[in-house]
Design a protein around this motif. Structure first.
Motif, PDB file in Angstrom:
ATOM      1  N   LYS A   4       0.688  -1.300   0.016  1.00 29.03           N
ATOM      2  CA  LYS A   4      -0.059  -0.216  -0.277  1.00 29.03           C
ATOM      3  C   LYS A   4       0.939   1.228   0.119  1.00 29.03           C
ATOM      4  O   LYS A   4       0.268   2.181  -0.426  1.00 29.03           O
ATOM      5  CB  LYS A   4      -1.050  -0.015   1.110  1.00 29.03           C
ATOM      6  CG  LYS A   4      -0.431  -0.090   2.351  1.00 29.03           C
ATOM      7  CD  LYS A   4      -1.389  -0.258   3.545  1.00 29.03           C
ATOM      8  CE  LYS A   4      -0.781  -0.220   4.979  1.00 29.03           C
ATOM      9  NZ  LYS A   4      -1.831  -0.365   6.207  1.00 29.03           N
ATOM     10  N   GLU A   5       2.255   1.224   0.434  1.00 26.87           N
ATOM     11  CA  GLU A   5       2.919   2.367   0.491  1.00 26.87           C
ATOM     12  C   GLU A   5       3.154   2.949  -0.917  1.00 26.87           C
ATOM     13  O   GLU A   5       3.736   3.937  -1.209  1.00 26.87           O
ATOM     14  CB  GLU A   5       4.257   2.214   1.170  1.00 26.87           C
ATOM     15  CG  GLU A   5       4.149   2.135   2.645  1.00 26.87           C
ATOM     16  CD  GLU A   5       3.460   0.667   2.880  1.00 26.87           C
ATOM     17  OE1 GLU A   5       3.587  -0.125   2.398  1.00 26.87           O
ATOM     18  OE2 GLU A   5       3.033   0.909   4.091  1.00 26.87           O
ATOM     19  N   GLU A 114     -15.253   8.156  -0.632  1.00 28.94           N
ATOM     20  CA  GLU A 114     -15.152   9.172   0.510  1.00 28.94           C
ATOM     21  C   GLU A 114     -14.114   9.029   0.960  1.00 28.94           C
ATOM     22  O   GLU A 114     -13.080   9.776   1.386  1.00 28.94           O
ATOM     23  CB  GLU A 114     -16.383   9.187   1.397  1.00 28.94           C
ATOM     24  CG  GLU A 114     -17.388  10.096   0.843  1.00 28.94           C
ATOM     25  CD  GLU A 114     -17.375  11.577   0.551  1.00 28.94           C
ATOM     26  OE1 GLU A 114     -16.405  12.075   1.054  1.00 28.94           O
ATOM     27  OE2 GLU A 114     -17.925  12.060  -0.111  1.00 28.94           O
ATOM     28  N   ALA A 115     -13.641   7.652   1.677  1.00 34.71           N
ATOM     29  CA  ALA A 115     -12.594   7.489   2.371  1.00 34.71           C
ATOM     30  C   ALA A 115     -11.230   7.313   1.677  1.00 34.71           C
ATOM     31  O   ALA A 115     -10.222   7.941   2.124  1.00 34.71           O
ATOM     32  CB  ALA A 115     -12.589   6.060   3.079  1.00 34.71           C
ATOM     33  N   ASP A 118      -9.183  11.382  -1.001  1.00 40.01           N
ATOM     34  CA  ASP A 118      -8.118  12.613  -0.514  1.00 40.01           C
ATOM     35  C   ASP A 118      -6.637  11.795  -0.439  1.00 40.01           C
ATOM     36  O   ASP A 118      -5.604  12.545  -0.366  1.00 40.01           O
ATOM     37  CB  ASP A 118      -8.366  13.134   0.657  1.00 40.01           C
ATOM     38  CG  ASP A 118      -9.641  14.076   0.572  1.00 40.01           C
ATOM     39  OD1 ASP A 118      -9.833  14.432  -0.327  1.00 40.01           O
ATOM     40  OD2 ASP A 118     -10.215  14.087   1.590  1.00 40.01           O
ATOM     41  N   GLN A 119      -6.719  10.521  -0.534  1.00 44.20           N
ATOM     42  CA  GLN A 119      -5.285   9.759  -0.510  1.00 44.20           C
ATOM     43  C   GLN A 119      -4.723   9.272  -1.491  1.00 44.20           C
ATOM     44  O   GLN A 119      -3.508   8.938  -1.828  1.00 44.20           O
ATOM     45  CB  GLN A 119      -5.610   8.433   0.466  1.00 44.20           C
ATOM     46  CG  GLN A 119      -6.101   8.797   1.991  1.00 44.20           C
ATOM     47  CD  GLN A 119      -6.287   7.559   2.649  1.00 44.20           C
ATOM     48  OE1 GLN A 119      -5.603   6.696   2.952  1.00 44.20           O
ATOM     49  NE2 GLN A 119      -7.489   7.375   3.190  1.00 44.20           N
ATOM     50  N   TYR A 120      -5.726   8.996  -2.509  1.00 42.21           N
ATOM     51  CA  TYR A 120      -5.179   8.494  -3.855  1.00 42.21           C
ATOM     52  C   TYR A 120      -6.004   9.126  -4.996  1.00 42.21           C
ATOM     53  O   TYR A 120      -6.865   9.604  -4.929  1.00 42.21           O
ATOM     54  CB  TYR A 120      -5.471   7.041  -3.758  1.00 42.21           C
ATOM     55  CG  TYR A 120      -5.077   6.193  -2.804  1.00 42.21           C
ATOM     56  CD1 TYR A 120      -3.914   5.364  -2.792  1.00 42.21           C
ATOM     57  CD2 TYR A 120      -5.645   5.876  -1.794  1.00 42.21           C
ATOM     58  CE1 TYR A 120      -3.555   4.719  -1.658  1.00 42.21           C
ATOM     59  CE2 TYR A 120      -5.380   4.995  -0.623  1.00 42.21           C
ATOM     60  CZ  TYR A 120      -4.038   4.603  -0.746  1.00 42.21           C
ATOM     61  OH  TYR A 120      -3.690   3.789   0.295  1.00 42.21           O
ATOM     62  N   LYS A 121      -5.271   9.102  -6.158  1.00 39.82           N
ATOM     63  CA  LYS A 121      -6.031   9.644  -7.207  1.00 39.82           C
ATOM     64  C   LYS A 121      -6.828   8.212  -7.761  1.00 39.82           C
ATOM     65  O   LYS A 121      -6.509   7.291  -8.037  1.00 39.82           O
ATOM     66  CB  LYS A 121      -5.155   9.639  -8.495  1.00 39.82           C
ATOM     67  CG  LYS A 121      -5.509  10.190  -9.692  1.00 39.82           C
ATOM     68  CD  LYS A 121      -4.387  10.678 -10.937  1.00 39.82           C
ATOM     69  CE  LYS A 121      -3.897  11.750 -10.465  1.00 39.82           C
ATOM     70  NZ  LYS A 121      -3.130  12.412 -11.402  1.00 39.82           N
ATOM     71  N   LEU A 230      -7.605  -2.832   3.994  1.00 44.89           N
ATOM     72  CA  LEU A 230      -6.394  -3.148   3.516  1.00 44.89           C
ATOM     73  C   LEU A 230      -5.609  -1.973   3.039  1.00 44.89           C
ATOM     74  O   LEU A 230      -4.535  -2.131   2.896  1.00 44.89           O
ATOM     75  CB  LEU A 230      -6.886  -3.929   2.098  1.00 44.89           C
ATOM     76  CG  LEU A 230      -7.575  -5.247   2.261  1.00 44.89           C
ATOM     77  CD1 LEU A 230      -7.817  -5.709   0.654  1.00 44.89           C
ATOM     78  CD2 LEU A 230      -6.569  -6.326   2.941  1.00 44.89           C
ATOM     79  N   LEU A 231      -6.006  -0.976   3.017  1.00 41.08           N
ATOM     80  CA  LEU A 231      -5.431   0.359   2.723  1.00 41.08           C
ATOM     81  C   LEU A 231      -5.092   1.216   3.848  1.00 41.08           C
ATOM     82  O   LEU A 231      -4.295   2.260   3.576  1.00 41.08           O
ATOM     83  CB  LEU A 231      -6.128   1.066   1.308  1.00 41.08           C
ATOM     84  CG  LEU A 231      -6.362   0.219   0.253  1.00 41.08           C
ATOM     85  CD1 LEU A 231      -7.103   1.101  -0.954  1.00 41.08           C
ATOM     86  CD2 LEU A 231      -4.811  -0.169  -0.468  1.00 41.08           C
TER      87      LEU A 231
END
Length: 231
Positions: A4-5, A114-115, A118-121, A230-231
């Motif tokens: 996930k990194e 929604e989750a 903001d962390q991924y494209k 998982l992420l």
């Protein structure tokens, strides 16, 4: 299984991953078989329709319009080219009704988007008829979550590689989420990406995978909401 990194882009399949789709095809197939029941058994009609669909995939591609044309071709064959105009019109209405079906989001989809937004494209990587998929995306209310929409004619290794090249990202930075092992999971794993399998309760016969290689590993989830853990 998933680093996930390294993940920067998460792609979602559309049909039967974000919203209901295959259920409508099963209903249409049953309607079609009932219409043609004077010519053959319903089981035989289902078999012949599937053959027509597979035969026509190189010409029509995936989607409701190609499916409707295959229904017409199959009906003409089963009726020995004597199909009454009334039944032809009813087949066309089955197709039109499918195109007008509401977009019913699967449970948990908005929560997941929604989750992750903001962390991924986030992107959509789906296959099918371009106009139909664009209409469903517009009706879904989900467009604002996605940076890119890719409607592919096929979802094989080279198609995914073209997508990665277009997005200018390495395979290890790409995660695909979908309901089909054949289209959403195995191809991206084979080129070095990651994938998560979220099965839908019904799968088109053409998308079924009887056996996966022993060395292929991927998570299979019961519900799309399990992705966030998982992420």
């Amino acid at each position: 299984m998933i680093n996930k990194e390294k993940i920067k882009v998460i792609a979602f399949d559309a049909d039967d991953t974000l919203w209901v789709n295959e259920t409508y095809f099963r209903e249409a197939e049953n309607q079609f078989a009932s219409l043609l029941s004077a010519y053959e058994t319903e089981n035989k009609i289902h078999q012949e329709l599937f053959k027509a669909e597979i035969r026509n995939l190189p010409l029509y591609g995936y989607g409701i319009k190609g499916f409707t044309l295959s229904m017409i071709e199959c009906a003409l064959e089963l009726s020995n080219q004597q199909l009454p105009p009334k039944i032809l019109n009813q087949i066309l209405e089955i197709g039109k009704d499918m195109l007008e079906k509401p977009v019913v989001l699967l449970e948990g989809v908005i929560t997941v988007l929604e989750a992750l937004k903001d962390q991924y494209k986030l992107i959509v990587a789906t296959k099918g008829d371009l106009l139909d998929q664009e209409k469903k995306l517009a009706k879904s209310g989900l467009l604002h979550y996605f940076h890119h929409i890719e409607v592919m004619s096929e979802k094989k290794e080279n198609d995914y590689q073209k997508l990665l090249n277009h997005l200018d990202i390495a395979p290890e930075a790409f995660l695909m989420i979908g309901n089909s092992l054949k289209s959403d999971v195995l191809p991206i794993l084979s080129i070095g990406g990651s994938a998560i399998h979220v099965p839908f309760h019904t799968t088109w016969q053409f998308e079924e995978v009887k056996k996966t290689p022993a060395d292929v590993q991927y998570p299979t989830l019961n519900n799309i909401t399990e992705i966030t853990a998982l992420l």
